[in-house]
Design a protein around this motif. Structure first.
Motif: not given
Length: 77
Positions: A18-30, A32-47
């Motif tokens: 359960v902890v492994t699945v939660v870790w993977a889901v949280v990492g995936g969500i983060q 996607v958020i980072w990718l959207l932030m980088s694409l919307i601002s058209m600049s590379f954000k720190a990962p």
């Protein structure tokens, strides 16, 4: 006595999964958020998601590696 040991082993394995699945889901969500932030601002954000993925991954890898049931299986073969 062996029944309680097996029940504890099963619940420990379930908790670890359960902890492994939660870790993977949280990492995936983060990611996607980072990718959207980088694409919307058209600049590379720190990962920032790397802190969660790497730190949590190290802890989980140690938890999986140090599992007494896994070590018992390897010792019996």
């Amino acid at each position: 006595m062996p029944e309680s040991t097996e029940g504890t082993r099963f619940s420990g394995g379930l908790a670890r999964r359960v902890v492994t699945v939660v870790w993977a889901v949280v990492g995936g969500i983060q990611f996607v958020i980072w990718l959207l932030m980088s694409l919307i601002s058209m600049s590379f954000k720190a990962p920032f998601w790397l802190w969660t993925i790497v730190g949590g991954g190290i802890v989980l890898a140690a938890w999986w590696y140090l599992d007494p049931a896994r070590r018992a299986r390897e010792g019996s073969e």
